[in-house]
Design an enzyme around this catalytic site. Structure first.
Site, PDB file in Angstrom:
ATOM      1  CB  SER A 268      -0.937   0.000   1.207  1.00 42.49           C
ATOM      2  OG  SER A 268      -1.762  -1.133   1.201  1.00 42.49           O
ATOM      3  CG  HIS A 318      -1.952   3.843   3.354  1.00 43.75           C
ATOM      4  ND1 HIS A 318      -3.294   3.574   3.538  1.00 43.75           N
ATOM      5  CD2 HIS A 318      -1.345   2.632   3.203  1.00 43.75           C
ATOM      6  CE1 HIS A 318      -3.484   2.269   3.494  1.00 43.75           C
ATOM      7  NE2 HIS A 318      -2.324   1.682   3.303  1.00 43.75           N
TER       8      HIS A 318
END
Length: 485
Positions: A268, A318
């Site tokens: 991610s 992220h």
């Protein structure tokens, strides 16, 4: 015999596999110009020519307007290739030139003529496949002006390779490791603060290619397919890989700076770096196309929405990956266009890196092995917890809490005597341990050996004089001693 379908199929092939894009077409679309800025190359496809004179006229028209062409393109081409598709027979010799600009002319009358011009054996095989696609299919995709769809059309080997690698690793975990528990992920390279600060730096890379479950890898691979193809189409294969890897490292450093008690895995952070790179491209190119931004935002909202229903989502990674992708893309752009800004970005990256190292090595570390042992014990998996204790000791990662937990396992599975023996063994390695001295004080009190219990609780208080449990037990033992007297 060459047909219009072959003409559009060739244009489609150059766009999809050789990273060219349409820069000009005439009204009848029987002349289409493709450009590859990184190669500074122009390929011109023309359908229909009746004579050598007509071909020479086309070539002269291009040569006489090179300055205007360079201005229009935004770069000066190093070479031109003119591909003429025709069924007419005429002399086609001596049409190539090398000065002042390399100019190659090829007359294509048969299918095999075109196949010989394809510069890559792999692409040639793809071209030769007997597809049932129509002329309209190739034409529509070649002339598509949708910014997302244009990038999605391109062949993206690095993106495909990354997806295959991630899926193969996940399948290996499912088929041979049976489950993706924290313990398994820790063993095969998951990102853990405790292990990294003890020298296992390889986890910064390996963790990017590991995933928890099917939902986790499905969402990440769908996102990688979309954003990876877009970035690879814009910057090329290896530059995309560098952005992906650097963003993944940024995300992992951010995670280590704030997350000390869990195992972190997944692509991610690297994928959010690709998203950061895309927004950087729009800023650099001053292309704030509402439709493009809207499509990207829709995909982002879907990703974030799905992540809310998934466990173990690392928001910090992220954010770190997004910033990393943004900065490394800006740095690559300014390296060629603005050295001052390049050095500013580079110094910013180094400052963030150093700040992350200071944070990582100064925050209180949490022994992840003890956390996993505790978790297994709460779930009643005492054999698994016992194996984990032994592995922790073998890796020299055991501390006083490890021996404390091991003593509890021994007491539960075997006897209190074996538990006490293990706590005493731990105390030899960690004589100033508050938790081991406290546990031995409780154990000896339960055996009515108050003298020993008082000795251990005093040692526990020396280690941590403000611990309320230690204070209360010491008071209780003192009161019992006074009442006996």
């Amino acid at each position: 015999m060459i047909t219009e379908k072959h003409y559009w199929k060739c244009i489609y092939t150059w766009i999809k596999y050789l990273n060219y894009h349409v820069v000009h077409k005439n009204q009848e679309t029987n002349e289409v110009w493709l450009a590859n800025q990184r190669k500074r190359s122009i390929v011109i496809f023309k359908y229909g020519a009746n004579s050598t004179q007509e071909v020479r006229f086309d070539k002269s028209r291009i040569q006489e307007n090179q300055q205007d062409i360079s201005t229009f393109l935004g770069f000066e081409p190093n070479n031109y290739e003119l591909f003429i598709f025709t069924d007419k027979h005429f002399t086609d010799e001596n049409l190539n030139e090398n000065h002042p600009v390399k100019f190659k002319v090829k007359i294509i009358r048969e299918v095999d003529h075109m196949e010989r011009l394809i510069p890559n054996v792999f692409i040639k095989q793809l071209y030769k496949r007997n597809t049932k696609q129509t002329k309209g299919y190739y034409k529509q995709r070649a002339l598509n002006t949708n910014p997302i769809e244009k990038h999605m059309l391109k062949f993206s080997p690095v993106t495909y390779a990354l997806i295959i690698l991630n899926v193969v690793i996940w399948l290996f975990m499912v088929l041979f490791l049976n489950r993706s528990s924290d313990l398994k992920l820790l063993d095969i390279g998951g990102l853990v603060h405790f292990n990294v600060v003890h020298g296992e730096w390889y986890r910064l890379i390996t963790s990017i290619f590991l995933h928890y479950n099917f939902e986790h890898i499905l969402m990440n691979m769908l996102s990688l397919f979309i954003f990876g193809k877009i970035v690879e189409s814009i910057v090329g294969h290896w530059r995309m890989f560098v952005i992906y890897l650097v963003a993944g490292l940024f995300g992992n450093f951010a995670s280590l700076s704030f997350n000390t008690d869990t195992v972190s895995v997944g692509a991610s952070g690297a994928i959010f770096g690709l998203i950061g790179a895309i927004f950087t491209f729009m800023y650099i190119g001053k292309q704030f196309n509402r439709k493009l931004i809207g499509q990207l935002l829709i995909v982002l909202v879907i990703m974030i929405g799905l992540s809310l229903f998934m466990q173990n989502i690392n928001i910090v990674a992220h954010i770190g990956g997004f910033i990393g992708g943004l900065l490394i893309t800006l740095m690559g752009y300014y390296f060629k266009t603005n050295k001052t800004r390049f050095w500013i970005i580079l110094i910013t990256i180094l400052v963030l890196f150093l700040a992350a190292q200071v944070r990582i090595f100064t925050i209180k570390e949490d022994n992840i092995y003890n956390n996993i042992i505790t978790k297994e014990m709460k779930q009643g998996n005492y054999d698994e917890a016992k194996n984990m204790v032994q592995r922790t000791i073998n890796k020299s990662y055991a501390d006083d809490e490890t021996y404390y937990l091991s003593g509890l396992i021994k007491t539960t599975q075997n006897s209190k005597a074996e538990g006490i023996a293990f706590w005493e063994r731990g105390l030899r390695y960690f004589p100033n341990s508050g938790i081991l001295n406290y546990q031995l004080a409780i154990a000896n009190r339960s055996l009515d050996n108050n003298d020993k219990a008082k000795k251990y609780i005093k040692n526990a208080l020396k280690a941590n004089p403000n611990n309320r449990d230690y204070i209360n037990l010491n008071k209780e033992l003192s009161d019992n001693s006074d009442s006996e007297n």
